[in-house]
Design a protein around this motif. Structure first.
Motif, PDB file in Angstrom:
ATOM      1  N   LEU A 261       0.726  -1.225   0.077  1.00  0.00           N
ATOM      2  CA  LEU A 261      -0.256   0.022  -0.011  1.00  0.00           C
ATOM      3  C   LEU A 261       0.976   1.218  -0.066  1.00  0.00           C
ATOM      4  O   LEU A 261       0.499   2.274  -0.530  1.00  0.00           O
ATOM      5  CB  LEU A 261      -0.945   0.022   1.248  1.00  0.00           C
ATOM      6  CG  LEU A 261      -1.931   1.076   1.151  1.00  0.00           C
ATOM      7  CD1 LEU A 261      -2.857   0.685   0.276  1.00  0.00           C
ATOM      8  CD2 LEU A 261      -2.790   1.078   2.656  1.00  0.00           C
ATOM      9  N   PRO A 264       2.719   2.970  -4.084  1.00  0.00           N
ATOM     10  CA  PRO A 264       1.557   3.075  -5.110  1.00  0.00           C
ATOM     11  C   PRO A 264       1.996   3.071  -6.595  1.00  0.00           C
ATOM     12  O   PRO A 264       1.330   2.631  -7.385  1.00  0.00           O
ATOM     13  CB  PRO A 264       0.711   4.357  -4.922  1.00  0.00           C
ATOM     14  CG  PRO A 264       1.765   5.232  -4.017  1.00  0.00           C
ATOM     15  CD  PRO A 264       2.725   4.261  -3.263  1.00  0.00           C
TER      16      PRO A 264
ATOM     17  N   LEU B 222      -6.688  -4.190  -0.339  1.00  0.00           N
ATOM     18  CA  LEU B 222      -6.469  -2.823  -0.908  1.00  0.00           C
ATOM     19  C   LEU B 222      -5.190  -2.534  -1.741  1.00  0.00           C
ATOM     20  O   LEU B 222      -5.247  -1.697  -2.575  1.00  0.00           O
ATOM     21  CB  LEU B 222      -6.468  -1.921   0.306  1.00  0.00           C
ATOM     22  CG  LEU B 222      -8.067  -1.401   0.802  1.00  0.00           C
ATOM     23  CD1 LEU B 222      -8.710  -0.410  -0.300  1.00  0.00           C
ATOM     24  CD2 LEU B 222      -8.932  -2.581   1.213  1.00  0.00           C
ATOM     25  N   SER B 223      -4.188  -3.399  -1.091  1.00  0.00           N
ATOM     26  CA  SER B 223      -3.081  -3.273  -1.993  1.00  0.00           C
ATOM     27  C   SER B 223      -3.145  -4.109  -3.350  1.00  0.00           C
ATOM     28  O   SER B 223      -2.592  -3.261  -4.111  1.00  0.00           O
ATOM     29  CB  SER B 223      -1.820  -4.095  -1.179  1.00  0.00           C
ATOM     30  OG  SER B 223      -1.909  -4.009   0.072  1.00  0.00           O
ATOM     31  N   GLN B 226      -5.128  -1.473  -5.426  1.00  0.00           N
ATOM     32  CA  GLN B 226      -4.454  -0.395  -6.046  1.00  0.00           C
ATOM     33  C   GLN B 226      -3.429  -0.882  -7.064  1.00  0.00           C
ATOM     34  O   GLN B 226      -3.430  -0.093  -7.999  1.00  0.00           O
ATOM     35  CB  GLN B 226      -3.515  -0.015  -4.711  1.00  0.00           C
ATOM     36  CG  GLN B 226      -2.668   1.019  -5.148  1.00  0.00           C
ATOM     37  CD  GLN B 226      -1.673   1.693  -3.890  1.00  0.00           C
ATOM     38  OE1 GLN B 226      -2.090   2.845  -3.585  1.00  0.00           O
ATOM     39  NE2 GLN B 226      -0.858   0.985  -3.533  1.00  0.00           N
ATOM     40  N   ARG B 246      -8.190   5.612  -9.537  1.00  0.00           N
ATOM     41  CA  ARG B 246      -7.465   4.816  -8.504  1.00  0.00           C
ATOM     42  C   ARG B 246      -6.687   5.870  -7.593  1.00  0.00           C
ATOM     43  O   ARG B 246      -6.867   5.864  -6.493  1.00  0.00           O
ATOM     44  CB  ARG B 246      -6.831   3.662  -9.157  1.00  0.00           C
ATOM     45  CG  ARG B 246      -5.845   2.930  -8.127  1.00  0.00           C
ATOM     46  CD  ARG B 246      -4.529   3.120  -7.955  1.00  0.00           C
ATOM     47  NE  ARG B 246      -3.837   3.074  -9.101  1.00  0.00           N
ATOM     48  CZ  ARG B 246      -2.535   3.207  -9.481  1.00  0.00           C
ATOM     49  NH1 ARG B 246      -1.935   3.268  -8.176  1.00  0.00           N
ATOM     50  NH2 ARG B 246      -1.895   3.269 -10.108  1.00  0.00           N
ATOM     51  N   TYR B 250      -7.085   6.397  -3.520  1.00  0.00           N
ATOM     52  CA  TYR B 250      -6.103   6.241  -2.397  1.00  0.00           C
ATOM     53  C   TYR B 250      -5.247   7.284  -1.921  1.00  0.00           C
ATOM     54  O   TYR B 250      -5.268   7.446  -0.967  1.00  0.00           O
ATOM     55  CB  TYR B 250      -5.041   5.100  -3.318  1.00  0.00           C
ATOM     56  CG  TYR B 250      -5.543   3.737  -3.406  1.00  0.00           C
ATOM     57  CD1 TYR B 250      -6.423   3.558  -4.129  1.00  0.00           C
ATOM     58  CD2 TYR B 250      -5.030   2.773  -2.324  1.00  0.00           C
ATOM     59  CE1 TYR B 250      -6.742   2.049  -4.094  1.00  0.00           C
ATOM     60  CE2 TYR B 250      -5.613   1.765  -2.332  1.00  0.00           C
ATOM     61  CZ  TYR B 250      -6.333   1.294  -3.155  1.00  0.00           C
ATOM     62  OH  TYR B 250      -6.920  -0.085  -3.511  1.00  0.00           O
ATOM     63  N   PRO B 253      -8.758  10.192  -0.129  1.00  0.00           N
ATOM     64  CA  PRO B 253      -9.926   9.233  -0.036  1.00  0.00           C
ATOM     65  C   PRO B 253     -10.991  10.477   0.601  1.00  0.00           C
ATOM     66  O   PRO B 253     -10.506  10.861   1.701  1.00  0.00           O
ATOM     67  CB  PRO B 253      -9.559   8.106   0.854  1.00  0.00           C
ATOM     68  CG  PRO B 253      -8.376   8.507   1.525  1.00  0.00           C
ATOM     69  CD  PRO B 253      -7.603   9.626   0.493  1.00  0.00           C
ATOM     70  N   THR B 258     -13.473   4.617   3.496  1.00  0.00           N
ATOM     71  CA  THR B 258     -12.158   4.463   2.598  1.00  0.00           C
ATOM     72  C   THR B 258     -10.993   4.792   3.479  1.00  0.00           C
ATOM     73  O   THR B 258      -9.880   4.099   3.472  1.00  0.00           O
ATOM     74  CB  THR B 258     -12.250   5.479   1.274  1.00  0.00           C
ATOM     75  OG1 THR B 258     -13.528   5.175   0.741  1.00  0.00           O
ATOM     76  CG2 THR B 258     -11.143   4.923   0.561  1.00  0.00           C
ATOM     77  N   LEU B 262      -8.108   2.109   4.338  1.00  0.00           N
ATOM     78  CA  LEU B 262      -6.355   2.338   4.051  1.00  0.00           C
ATOM     79  C   LEU B 262      -5.804   2.120   5.322  1.00  0.00           C
ATOM     80  O   LEU B 262      -4.625   1.495   5.373  1.00  0.00           O
ATOM     81  CB  LEU B 262      -6.329   3.603   3.396  1.00  0.00           C
ATOM     82  CG  LEU B 262      -7.034   3.509   2.176  1.00  0.00           C
ATOM     83  CD1 LEU B 262      -7.123   4.882   1.365  1.00  0.00           C
ATOM     84  CD2 LEU B 262      -6.319   2.563   1.049  1.00  0.00           C
ATOM     85  N   PHE B 340      -4.103   8.783   5.291  1.00  0.00           N
ATOM     86  CA  PHE B 340      -3.479   7.560   4.942  1.00  0.00           C
ATOM     87  C   PHE B 340      -2.532   7.466   6.044  1.00  0.00           C
ATOM     88  O   PHE B 340      -1.669   8.152   6.264  1.00  0.00           O
ATOM     89  CB  PHE B 340      -2.680   7.963   3.652  1.00  0.00           C
ATOM     90  CG  PHE B 340      -1.844   6.510   3.166  1.00  0.00           C
ATOM     91  CD1 PHE B 340      -0.327   6.626   3.203  1.00  0.00           C
ATOM     92  CD2 PHE B 340      -2.574   5.601   2.899  1.00  0.00           C
ATOM     93  CE1 PHE B 340       0.282   5.416   2.709  1.00  0.00           C
ATOM     94  CE2 PHE B 340      -1.896   4.199   2.201  1.00  0.00           C
ATOM     95  CZ  PHE B 340      -0.614   4.274   2.222  1.00  0.00           C
TER      96      PHE B 340
END
Ligand SMILES: Nc1ncnc2c1ncn2[C@@H]1O[C@H](COP(=O)(O)OP(=O)(O)OP(=O)(O)O)[C@@H](O)[C@H]1O
Ligand SMILES: Nc1ncnc2c1ncn2[C@@H]1O[C@H](COP(=O)(O)OP(=O)(O)OP(=O)(O)O)[C@@H](O)[C@H]1O
Ligand SMILES: [Mg+2]
Ligand SMILES: [Mg+2]
Lengths: 336, 343
Positions: A261, A264, B222-223, B226, B246, B250, B253, B258, B262, B340
């Motif tokens: 994550l 990106p 989620l990874s 993404q 996207r 990410y 958000p 969301t 994350l 995040f």
């Protein structure tokens, strides 16, 4: 302190000596009271079979052909069928990888939980029902009192998994083997369930063997980690050591094939090339060699033993000392 | 009927899928209804990967199955290449069916245990008459097996002889056998360990580039979402909470759900994990039998206000216009929640 579980030289084979799959091939590890051992590895590497063999649930054509399993001073492999049934569910419990095959499709969820409470704890009627509701809410099933009468097919995959966890911890086991327990779940629920498992551990010192393909989950949960490949443990040590400086090229490959994550813009994942070969026959070579970027002649001639490479860190690679240089895995290099 | 613009391969419009459920044995007699999908609209653009992510039970599989006509639609419509699936003729339907395929969440359930892998892959080829003659069919099966990275010698084996990752490849080969345009990938990699997951993700990306496929990619990771998606839709309890490009979803958000997602994604680094701050969701998980009125997320939302329990928020576009979020407080969210929480 004496570990609660000591496995030494465990071997499980499906079929005969020559052509059978050596699903678990000379595996040794320990789990301390209240400790979490994370087990990671390729599909087919023997994680589930290892877990199942700890409670003697290997079915034909598979069987344990060597080694010993000591649970708190008792020899699991020497127990009678009725003794092991007593241990199962009450002292050692397992969350199975495939929740649909392990829930009975013709019994209500409520009945499946009260049944184990009845058999293992002698709990009946209203008390068992109240406890079942408590367990379902513990694992985050909404309106649990209304879902008791539902059948497994009424639940989504993730909810079935939560029911499985409720059943597994119903009797407060001393060792829980959790085979991919959060794989089907949303991450916010995963975080809650991992918290539940941690709390269960804190509350009554439950030891946990956490089988998962998610390196992020072991990074956050495990005290120690065992990496399996082709039926063997190929790297083992404290979680910090193994992540900080993996010494087995397979582990490096795992880390590099994981999307992160916090990265990106990674274009393409770097998978490990090739396919795992089934561990058949005697291996007088490294089973990972055909997929390894730094394999040498030696790797095809001689199986590397799992050996100490630094304090609290073992690896099964002839070139473990050179891995950081050859594969550029100092922590900065991996982060790039 | 709503006609989709040409670049859209599929359009879902105000879709509702409700399941009647038997009344729980203790309470009342009136049967309840699970509103598995309750007013969902989105388009799938030709050649893209649309990631669909969200909680277990939020309705992802139900949407996938509705697109494949495996679930009856309560109301709303789904069109494919501009044709409304509900009103197409049986003949057109049969053709459409082949062009939309599903890769299942559960590779164990999707394969007949008594059918060899070769036969399982050959079955759709025969059914749709895609190759003529045994030799051509066998060649095609072998080609499909190697396309998904399996040795052609596996043809004669049975599903129980394979591990999870191998079964998933067989599922992909079987879907590809139909030569589809759109593949609904329902958690295709979640049961796999990472090195195999990376291969399958790369495989799906390669196949997409090579065969011009469009993916609706359902996952809870989620990874992975993404990594693979061009656009992402985040669902919560039968509705879309946030949808958009996207990067926008990410990096910026605008829905608290969301943001919680994350913050909860595990990162494979023990030091990062120890240092992380998570948005821990409190509060009751709502039951799909009795969803909260107003915003569906209200019972767990860390920033809910009184109004949120009264009225459901519509999807509103972000300043850049590249995402939409359904939250009454999305314009002030940066002051309320970390964006995040990876570090
Ligand atoms: N019933 C069986 N018959 C024959 N071989 C089997 C059987 N069950 C397991 N095996 C073999 O044993 C090996 C180990 O399987 P196991 O299920 O432990 O893998 P795993 O590490 O749990 O993989 P996954 O990540 O896919 O769950 C595999 O090669 C598998 O093919
Ligand atoms: N045939 C059915 N009868 C009754 N309820 C159903 C049926 N199929 C699905 N549901 C319900 O609909 C809701 C959505 O289920 P669905 O399988 O679409 O969720 P999902 O998002 O795919 O979840 P998961 O991530 O667990 O796979 C759930 O509450 C589920 O219990
Ligand atoms: Mg397994
Ligand atoms: Mg699903």
């Amino acid at each position: 302190m004496k570990p609660i579980l000591t496995v030494s030289g465990l071997k499980v084979r499906f079929g005969n000596e020559q052509s059978g799959v050596r699903a678990v091939d000379d595996v040794s590890f320990t789990v301390g009271k209240g400790e979490t051992l994370g087990v990671v590895g390729e599909s087919g590497s023997g994680k589930s079979v290892t877990g199942l063999s700890l409670i003697r649930l290997i079915s034909k054509p598979g069987r344990v052909v060597g080694g010993s399993i000591d649970f708190d001073g008792r020899d699991i492999l020497a127990m009678s069928d009725s003794e092991i049934r007593d241990v199962r569910g009450r002292e050692i419990s397992m969350i199975f990888q495939d929740p649909m095959t392990s829930l009975n499709p013709v019994l209500t969820i409520g009945r499946q939980i009260t049944e184990i409470l009845e058999v293992q704890e002698g709990m009946r009627g209203g008390r068992a029902k109240a406890r079942a509701i408590e367990l379902l809410s513990l694992v985050g099933i909404p309106s649990p009192e209304r879902r008791l009468g539902d059948y497994p097919h009424h639940f989504s995959g993730g909810m079935r998994q939560r029911v499985m966890i409720a059943i597994a911890v119903a009797c407060k086991p001393r060792l829980l083997i959790a085979d991919e327990p959060t794989t089907a779940l949303d991450v916010t629920i995963q975080a809650q369930i991992l918290d539940i498992l941690k709390n269960l551990q804190r509350e009554f010192g439950m030891a946990l063997i956490l089988i998962t393909h998610d390196l992020g989950v072991v990074a956050g949960m495990a005290d120690r980690i065992a990496v399996m490949y082709g039926g063997r443990i190929v790297e083992q040590g404290s979680t910090d050591c193994v992540f900080e400086e993996p010494r087995m090229p397979y582990t490096v490959g795992l880390l590099r094939s994981t999307p992160r994550l916090d990265r990106p813009d990674e274009d393409r994942l770097t998978p490990i090339r090739g396919l795992p070969a089934e561990p058949v026959g005697q291996a007088n070579f490294c089973r990972f060699a055909p997929r390894c970027d730094i394999a040498q002649q030696l790797c095809l001639r001689e199986a590397p033993p799992l050996r100490q490479v630094r304090p609290d860190h073992m690896a099964a690679c002839h070139f473990a000392e050179d891995v950081p240089t050859l594969l550029h895995t100092s922590s900065e290099a991996i982060a790039l | 009927m709503r006609t989709a613009p040409p670049e859209m391969i599929a359009s879902i419009s105000d879709l509702h899928v409700h399941f009647p459920v038997r009344s729980p044995f203790l309470f009342g007699k009136s049967p309840g209804v699970v509103k598995a999908v309750d007013g969902v609209s989105f388009d799938i653009r030709r050649g893209e990967t649309l990631g669909l992510v969200g909680e277990s039970g939020c309705g992802k599989t139900t949407i996938g199955r509705a697109i494949l006509q495996l679930n009856a639609i309560t109301s709303g419509s789904i069109s494919f290449n501009g044709e409304d699936l509900a009103t197409s003729s049986p003949e057109a339907m049969r053709k459409l069916r082949r062009r939309i395929q599903l890769i299942f969440q559960d590779p164990y359930a999707s394969l007949n245990p008594r059918m060899s892998v070769g036969r399982a892959i050959a079955e759709p080829i025969r059914l749709h008459n895609l190759r003529q003659g045994e030799a051509a069919i066998t060649d095609r099966v072998k080609e499909l097996l190697s396309l998904v990275g399996l040795a052609p010698t596996y043809m004669s084996r049975y599903p129980h002889e394979f591990s999870g990752g191998q079964r998933q490849r067989i599922g992909i080969a079987r879907a590809l056998a139909c030569e589809p345009d759109l593949i609904v990938c329902d958690e295709p990699v979640s049961a796999l360990d990472v090195s195999v997951q990376a291969q399958v993700v790369n495989l799906l990306q390669d196949l997409q580039a090579r065969l011009g496929l469009t993916y609706l990619f359902i996952a809870h990771g989620l990874s992975v979402i993404q990594h693979i998606s061009n656009r992402v839709a985040v669902m919560y309890l039968g509705r879309v909470a946030e949808i958009g490009e996207r990067r926008e979803v990410y990096a910026n958000p605008r829905h608290p759900y969301t943001r919680s997602l994350l913050s909860a994604v595990p990162i494979p680094d023990p030091k990062v994990e120890r240092a992380r701050r998570r948005i821990v969701l409190q509060g009751e998980l709502p039951s799909p039998l009795n969803p909260p009125k107003g915003c569906r997320f209200v019972t767990r939302c860390p920033i809910a206000v009184a109004h949120c329990a009264q009225e459901a928020p519509p999807l509103t576009p972000s300043a850049s216009g590249s995402s939409m979020a359904a939250c009454w407080r999305s314009s002030e969210i940066d002051d309320l929640l970390p964006r995040f929480a990876a570090t």
